[in-house]
Design a protein around this motif. Structure first.
Motif, PDB file in Angstrom:
ATOM      1  N   LEU A 219      -6.251  -2.510  12.104  1.00 42.34           N
ATOM      2  CA  LEU A 219      -7.438  -2.828  12.870  1.00 42.34           C
ATOM      3  C   LEU A 219      -7.478  -4.402  13.101  1.00 42.34           C
ATOM      4  O   LEU A 219      -7.937  -5.155  11.749  1.00 42.34           O
ATOM      5  CB  LEU A 219      -8.739  -2.194  12.519  1.00 42.34           C
ATOM      6  N   PRO A 220      -7.196  -5.197  14.037  1.00 40.43           N
ATOM      7  CA  PRO A 220      -6.967  -6.466  14.190  1.00 40.43           C
ATOM      8  C   PRO A 220      -8.475  -7.054  13.371  1.00 40.43           C
ATOM      9  O   PRO A 220      -9.510  -6.769  13.957  1.00 40.43           O
ATOM     10  CB  PRO A 220      -6.899  -6.877  15.611  1.00 40.43           C
ATOM     11  N   GLY A 221      -8.608  -8.187  12.618  1.00 37.01           N
ATOM     12  CA  GLY A 221      -9.467  -8.590  11.966  1.00 37.01           C
ATOM     13  C   GLY A 221      -9.662  -8.111  10.552  1.00 37.01           C
ATOM     14  O   GLY A 221     -10.393  -8.850   9.824  1.00 37.01           O
ATOM     15  N   TYR A 222      -9.506  -6.906  10.311  1.00 36.03           N
ATOM     16  CA  TYR A 222      -9.491  -6.443   9.240  1.00 36.03           C
ATOM     17  C   TYR A 222      -8.437  -6.018   8.341  1.00 36.03           C
ATOM     18  O   TYR A 222      -8.260  -6.364   7.103  1.00 36.03           O
ATOM     19  CB  TYR A 222     -10.247  -4.910   9.470  1.00 36.03           C
TER      20      TYR A 222
END
Ligand SMILES: Cc1cc2nc3c(=O)[nH]c(=O)nc-3n(C[C@H](O)[C@H](O)[C@H](O)COP(=O)(O)OP(=O)(O)OC[C@H]3O[C@@H](n4cnc5c(N)ncnc54)[C@H](O)[C@@H]3O)c2cc1C
Ligand code: SF4
Ligand code: SF4
Ligand code: SF4
Lengths: 305, 424, 251, 359
Positions: free
Chosen positions: A80-83
């Motif tokens: 999950l991009p950013g996480y």
């Protein structure tokens, strides 16, 4: 001024060329990605319980969707991009090339963030990784699928496989234990599994509450309900670490050979490719040599369960 | 004009630390004006007792989050003088550069974050990010440059890590120095932006004659050590700090007061400017001239302009310091020493003025006694007296209480008081 | 960003107690990302840089330790308002250097520093001794990079974590010479990482401002100092410096 | 491989030419320890004279030129409700001078793990391909045990290897790049006598080892001694600081962290070298730690180093440089731990047979 004669030329590593530049890449580059993920759309989200959701993912690129093939029991790395990125078992049928289903429990950083996104969001997956359940080897036998809690998620893929090849198996039982009735997953499919697919379902809860009409107790108590032919039975066990020992010991006593019992292990993972070493058990990687092991090899692995 | 008026600013914003301004006017007459510091004392002078001298600079730098380098260096200087330790030349240059970095950072913080909003009519710098983007950018560039100089020379911008008794524990790397020099060149225009902004402002017209105190060494603009001089003709040795300060207490303030030849005196950028004008870089003098600013100036609001002028001096001087460091062997940066009993004063020009640390050690190198006198302490009396004078002037000019309040706040801020520092 | 995720600015306030205000100052440092950083915040109260003061904040950064009764009251009032109360910096988390004062009698302090004047002062306390703390960000001063990361996490709803391992690993990543090799005592092996080993990189021993790392092996550490014949007095002075190892060793 | 001989003066010219035209790193003295012993690290060098050719061993290995302590794996750029993933295999050509045979062996082992396994790492490959490695032999330090690991001689994994045979260097040329560079300098084919001198040199090195560790059958001993009290004994000393893995030339375990940029417009995935001794190495969501005790974690480092993993065909990955032993503040080193294990195993029988008070 630089003297050109002594300047070391830059050797660029090109993504595409890279895959072919390595001789023993086993042609896997076709099916798995080691760095860049396949981009997917979350096409559907079903809230199963307070803690679990079922995510349906569709790989956006047609070609990539075509080449993404996996075997029941394998997992992928979900980004999950950013996480961040987490290992998740594939919970859908491997004959379904349209979408992938993942059953995810809200457990920490990334999984909690996943619970906040809506349908239509984009995620990335890498994989598939790891070993799988030997479905062909199991064919022709009775099968016990034994799941504790979230352990039912990785069992869904073999379950689908069995459903799709039902005539190749003898009796199939799904033994499923959870702490509380509210934690039972996929209840909406129970009827289908039983009536259409002729899989005998046995559920048990540790703390019966409310409407619960079924059995209560711990999962091994379900063995009283079925007769097992140890000569002709395969068992697949999935659940929290504490469960493995008591279930497998029980089956061992019944006489099921250890190499016909399969477990799926869970460890911390950061790469899925046997590089970060976070998931090693003894000298074995849960991600490459596992997560599916036969009980004989895990039994021999100290600290595995 | 109102006849009765009570101004009570509780915990004055946009200054470092906690202090109140109280002004009472009855029947049009000023009956009380007060600068009351209510900050909690921390008792550093007691804390250092029994501590090994080598650790002292790490403790005393925690007196202040803005001028930690000055505190560390004041302690180091006191200890080195007490134990007759001679730091290597490269270390001395590194320290001077560190001081420049800190002063630039502190001045930029004060001018752009704390003072500028008074003139733009905003409560803080935050709205100015949109209303005055160029000015804010210039301010950030200068502040960052100051911080970068401090980081390269001391390892970090707040609470230095490599300033130690005997020298510096780690020399700046030449590559870092080259980068720093390039950064200085690149950021000089930021100061022009700042300069034109301040030139466009109406600096309040107020004047009260007072005594300005600073360090003086005769050859360069003061920074670390030197003679103690004042505009009233005082000229003393560094160790005579007590007779320069004559500390006394007031029961409404946890910060003390000092005085010299008059009722009160001032330290800080304006004092340094007034006492050392000739030693400023020619370009800095040029900038001062563009403001019609020359010594001896008795308008406390011009302290802001003095800070601006000093910032330019710093950019020029830092470049020279870097050049000479680049020519030096940076391996010899720390002298080994044996501890001994002694006592001495270390005086440095912190961003806000002379800072004295007096330290007495025993033979094992443990601190027996310490005394720190902070620039803001030396300015308290003057702030107090200026508050009276400016309120009276404002009453005479028929200003309303809102105007008076603002003027008083601005006056105090122009001194750039560092309150938690003064109540150490 | 992702469908369904919405970010709101943090309604934040910053308050300082007994301290040097160096940690608050860090909020205005790291200029290259400062405007982005400020964009994440709705600053409701921050006296050091702003005259605007409101009391409707969710997150309160508390800098400094507590050493006077009026500070206790002020802190309790903040606790009543704040949803998340953050101990900001070493003084707030552990008492910090201010705690060194506790070695002396309060009377002695006041008389020596303020002869002939009444000054109120009490034993120095860390914030958690007075009110419940939701989040601790240690450091003397706090590391702005870490603060930025934590603020981004708070805004994006990520979990906030501090490294569990000690400073040595960051020190080794900088390829520093170990200060023990230079004959000094360094608290790196028992101190929580996250500062990027800034002190040891400046060739100064770590004094443990970030407090103990997770599950430290204090016995082995003390043994190592003893085995190398290093000064016990030096060790004690270092362990006591920030009061961060209180209760973990016998002075 | 092509062998040549070069005079020391010409060698200096050669190195100078390389160093002046490329970003180069070599051993330099950084400090002297409190006993006065020189300490070295691989640092940038700008000329031949910067290089401490007679160095002993660097405190930290050269691994980070290939596996940086922190490395960006990928970057996400957000726009609207979507994102894009970007990956670059960042590597600028560098010259690395003065690696010891054990250091190069460690690179070969990393090659096995990171290039020849199932999932080759393009990040590592880019750095490996763009690094010009010049090896150099040396007389071992008293605590070096690379001979026990059979890594005191290396025959591949470098561009050029230099052995000091007195007035000249004996060069083993292992890449066309090196060969081409050397064309510009005065080298010649080795004479018989020089071949002899090389053999002598190798013999001298081989005979100079003072530390030996018996590693025969070690993998199986490790398996058998899984529950040995030796682990607890050394575990109690371990500080969990990860220093050993950081300085080791062949430790490669890592952690991945993803962090959002402050402007929320992007995110970076970073890889960070980790150590199995760190407390949360095997901790999973919910807080369960598969290796809660110091001893468990220490054991796994030895497992990995001396038993190997399926991924590298179970070969040992320790090369015997003893950097970990030198760096460990608690004086834990492979020699003592392994000897202890062996003793434990060998003392078993005596214990069982004759000792009435077996604990
Ligand atoms: C082979 C395999 C299959 C899995 N299948 C499923 C599944 O189908 N559904 C499901 O809900 N969960 C599954 N898990 C567990 C899931 O990976 C963890 O719950 C998840 O990693 C927690 O990440 P987090 O960021 O939310 O938690 P945090 O505690 O914040 O974890 C931080 C990081 O540590 C790592 N990590 C933490 N816990 C685990 C763990 N148990 N396993 C692996 N890595 C971990 C991850 O890299 C994670 O990003 C599986 C794990 C493995 C190893
Ligand atoms: S200097 Fe300190 S932090 Fe660095 S390795 Fe040595 S003990 Fe650890
Ligand atoms: S090295 Fe130690 S004292 Fe220095 S900042 Fe880090 S934790 Fe604090
Ligand atoms: S384990 Fe120790 S001896 Fe072996 S290669 Fe690594 S650092 Fe060298």
């Amino acid at each position: 001024m630089l003297d050109k004669r002594f300047v070391i030329p830059l050797q660029e590593i090109n993504r595409e060329a890279f895959a072919s530049s390595i001789p023993d890449f086993n042609h896997r580059s076709e099916i798995m990605k080691t760095d860049m993920g396949y981009k997917c759309t979350i096409t559907n989200i079903v809230r199963l319980t307070e803690q679990e959701k079922l995510f349906q993912l569709r790989i956006i690129d047609n070609r990539e969707r075509d080449i993404f093939k996996f075997k029941p029991g394998q997992f992928l790395m979900l980004e999950l991009p950013g996480y961040g990125e987490v290992p998740i078992s594939i919970s859908s049928s491997n004959s379904n090339h349209e979408f992938i289903e993942l059953c995810i429990r809200k457990a920490g950083h990334v999984t909690s963030a996943l619970f906040t996104v809506d349908e239509g969001s984009h995620v990335a997956i890498r994989g598939p990784f790891g070993s799988s359940f030997p479905m062909d080897e199991m064919a022709g036998h009775n099968v016990l699928l034994i799941a504790g809690g979230l352990g039912v998620a990785p069992l869904r893929a073999p379950l689908f496989w069995i459903n799709e090849h039902r005539d190749r198996f003898l009796n199939v039982h799904l033994l499923y234990g959870v702490k509380e009735p509210s934690q039972l997953l996929f209840t909406y499919q129970f009827d289908e599994w039983e009536l259409i697919n002729h899989i005998t379902l046995h559920a048990i809860v540790e703390h019966p509450t409310g409407e619960w009409q079924g059995k209560s107790g711990i999962i091994t108590e379900l063995f009283d309900d079925i007769s097992i032919d140890p000569e002709n039975t395969y068992a697949v066990v999935c659940g929290p670490p504490v469960m493995f020992k008591c279930v497998c010991n029980y089956l061992d006593k019944l006489g099921i050979p250890m190499n016909r019992m399969f477990v799926s292990l869970e460890r911390r993972m950061h790469c899925g490719m046997g590089k970060c070493c976070r998931c090693m058990v003894g000298s074995t990687f849960t991600c490459v040599d596992g997560p599916v092991f036969n009980y004989w090899s895990v039994m021999n692995l100290k600290e595995a369960i | 004009m109102k006849h009765d008026f009570a101004l009570n600013i509780h915990h004055l914003p946009r200054v470092e630390g906690h202090a109140d301004i109280k002004i009472t006017v009855r029947n049009g007459k000023l009956v009380d004006a007060r600068w009351a510091i209510v900050e909690t004392p921390r008792f550093f002078e007691i804390m250092v007792k029994g501590m090994s001298a080598e650790r002292v600079p790490f403790l005393t730098s925690r007196i202040c989050g803005i001028c930690s380098i000055s505190h560390a260096l004041a302690s180091i200087r006191a200890i080195e003088r007490a134990m007759s330790i001679e730091p290597p030349a490269a270390a001395e240059k590194t320290r001077l550069l560190a001081m420049q970095g800190e002063t630039l950072q502190s001045h930029a913080l004060h001018l752009f974050f704390l003072v500028a909003p008074d003139f733009t009519g905003t409560g803080s710098v935050l709205p100015m990010i949109h209303s005055h983007p160029d000015l804010v950018r210039a301010g950030l560039q200068l502040k960052e440059l100051g911080n970068e100089i401090s980081s390269v020379t001391t390892g970090r911008c707040t609470h230095p890590v490599s300033l130690v008794v005997g020298g510096v524990s780690k020399a700046p790397e030449k590559e870092q120095l080259l980068k720093l020099r390039a950064m200085i060149l690149e950021r000089k225009p930021a100061l022009d932006t700042a300069c034109s902004f301040f030139q466009s402002l109406a600096i309040p017209d107020f004047k009260r004659e007072t005594e300005f105190i600073s360090l003086f060494n005769g050859s360069s603009y003061p920074s670390i050590g030197g003679r103690l001089i004042s505009t009233d003709g005082v000229n003393r040795d560094e160790n005579d700090y007590l007779s320069m300060t004559n500390e006394y207490t007031r029961d409404y303030s946890t910060s003390k007061f000092t005085k010299l030849s008059r009722e009160s005196s001032v330290a800080g950028a304006l004092a340094r400017f007034n006492n050392n004008y000739l030693l400023l870089h020619p370009k800095a003098k040029e900038m001062a001239a563009s403001f019609g600013f020359q010594p001896v100036c008795h308008n406390p609001f011009m302290n802001n302009i003095a800070q601006l002028v000093e910032s330019l001096h710093i950019l020029e001087d830092a470049e020279e310091l870097i050049n000479s460091l680049l020519d030096m062997d940076l391996r010899n940066i720390k002298t080994t020493y044996t501890t001994k009993a002694g006592s001495a004063t270390g005086a440095v020009e912190a961003p806000r003025g002379i800072l004295y640390h007096h330290i007495e050690t025993d033979a094992a190198g443990k601190v027996v006694k310490a005394n720190c006198i902070i620039p803001t302490t030396q300015n308290n009396g003057n702030i107090h007296n200026d508050l009276w004078a400016i309120t009276e002037q404002a009453l005479r000019e028929g200003k309303n209480d809102r105007e008076i309040e603002k003027l008083c706040e601005m006056l105090v801020r122009s001194y750039d008081p560092c309150i938690s520092c003064s109540v150490h | 960003m992702h469908k369904g995720t919405t970010f709101e600015k943090l309604k934040i306030a910053s308050f300082d107690f007994t301290c040097c205000e160096g940690c608050q100052l860090q909020l205005a440092n790291r200029e290259s990302t400062l405007t982005d950083f400020l964009d994440l915040l709705d600053i409701r109260n921050f006296r050091e840089i702003s005259s605007e003061q409101h009391n409707d904040y969710d997150i309160a950064l508390i800098e400094g330790s507590i050493s006077r009764p009026d500070e206790v009251e002020r802190l309790q009032a903040i606790r009543r308002q704040a949803k998340t109360l953050v101990a900001f910096g070493t003084c707030a988390c552990f008492g910090g250097v201010n705690s060194l004062k506790n070695r002396f009698s309060l009377n002695e302090l006041a008389v020596e520093v303020y002869p002939g004047m009444e000054v109120e002062t009490g034993l120095v306390k860390k914030i958690s001794e007075v009110v419940k703390v939701d989040l601790s960000i240690p450091g003397c001063p706090v590391n702005k990079e870490e603060v930025e990361r934590i603020v981004v996490s708070l805004v994006t709803g990520s979990q906030v974590t501090l490294p569990k391992y000690p400073v040595c690993i960051e020190c080794k990543a900088q390829i520093n010479t170990c200060l023990f090799d230079l004959g000094e005592i360094c608290l790196g092996p028992i101190t929580r990482a996250g500062c990027n080993a800034v002190c040891t990189t400046g060739k100064t021993p770590c004094l443990g401002c970030r407090g103990p790392a997770e599950e430290i092996n204090m016995a082995a550490f003390l043994e190592l100092v003893k085995e190398r014949g290093l000064s016990e007095n030096d060790l004690r002075e270092k362990l006591a410096f920030y009061n961060a190892f209180e209760g973990l060793y016998q002075p | 491989m092509i062998y040549k001989v070069i005079s020391k003066a010409e060698f200096k010219r050669f190195i100078d030419a390389l160093v002046r035209n490329n970003s180069s790193f070599g051993p330099r003295q950084v400090d002297s320890d409190f006993r006065g012993k020189a300490l070295y690290q691989f640092l940038p060098v700008a000329s031949f004279d910067d290089i401490a050719l007679d160095y002993t061993a660097t405190s930290s290995s050269a691994k980070h030129f290939f596996l940086p302590f922190r490395e960006e794996l990928s970057r996400f750029i957000f726009h609207d409700e979507d994102w894009e993933q970007q990956i670059t295999y960042d590597a600028n050509p560098i010259v690395l001078i003065g690696l010891r045979p054990c250091d190069i062996s460690a690179l070969n082992i990393l090659d096995d793990v990171l290039l020849n396994g199932h999932y080759p790492s393009p990040y590592y490959l880019a750095k490996r391909k763009n690094t010009f490695v010049i090896g150099m032999d040396h007389l071992p330090l008293p605590d070096c045990f690379c001979k026990s690991m059979n890594h005191h001689i290396v025959s591949s994994g470098f561009n050029l290897f230099c052995s000091d045979i007195g007035e000249e260097y004996y060069l083993s040329i292992n890449s066309s790049k090196a060969f081409n560079f050397l064309k510009e300098f005065d080298t010649r084919d080795p004479l018989d006598e020089e071949n002899c001198r090389l053999a002598e040199r190798r013999k001298l090195i081989s005979n100079s080892f003072l530390t030996e560790i018996d590693v025969t059958g070690l993998p199986s001993i490790l398996d058998i001694e899984f529950d040995s009290p030796v682990w607890e004994k050394w575990g109690n000393k371990c500080l969990n600081c990860g220093t050993c893995a950081m300085v080791c030339p062949s430790c490669y375990c890592y952690s991945v962290e993803e962090s959002m940029e402050t402007n929320l417009n992007g995110a970076v995935r970073q890889k960070k070298l980790y150590s199995c001794n760190l407390v949360d190495f095997a901790e999973v969501a919910g807080g369960h730690n598969f290796r809660p005790k110091n001893g468990d974690r220490l054991k796994y480092r030895y497992y990995h180093q001396h038993r190997g993993f399926a991924e590298n065909d179970n070969q040992q990955i320790c090369v015997g440089c003893n950097r970990c032993g030198r760096a460990c503040l608690s004086d834990i080193n492979p020699k003592n731990v392994i000897n202890d294990l062996r003793m434990e195993k060998e003392s078993c029988l005596t214990n069982v047979l004759s000792s009435p008070c077996r604990r």
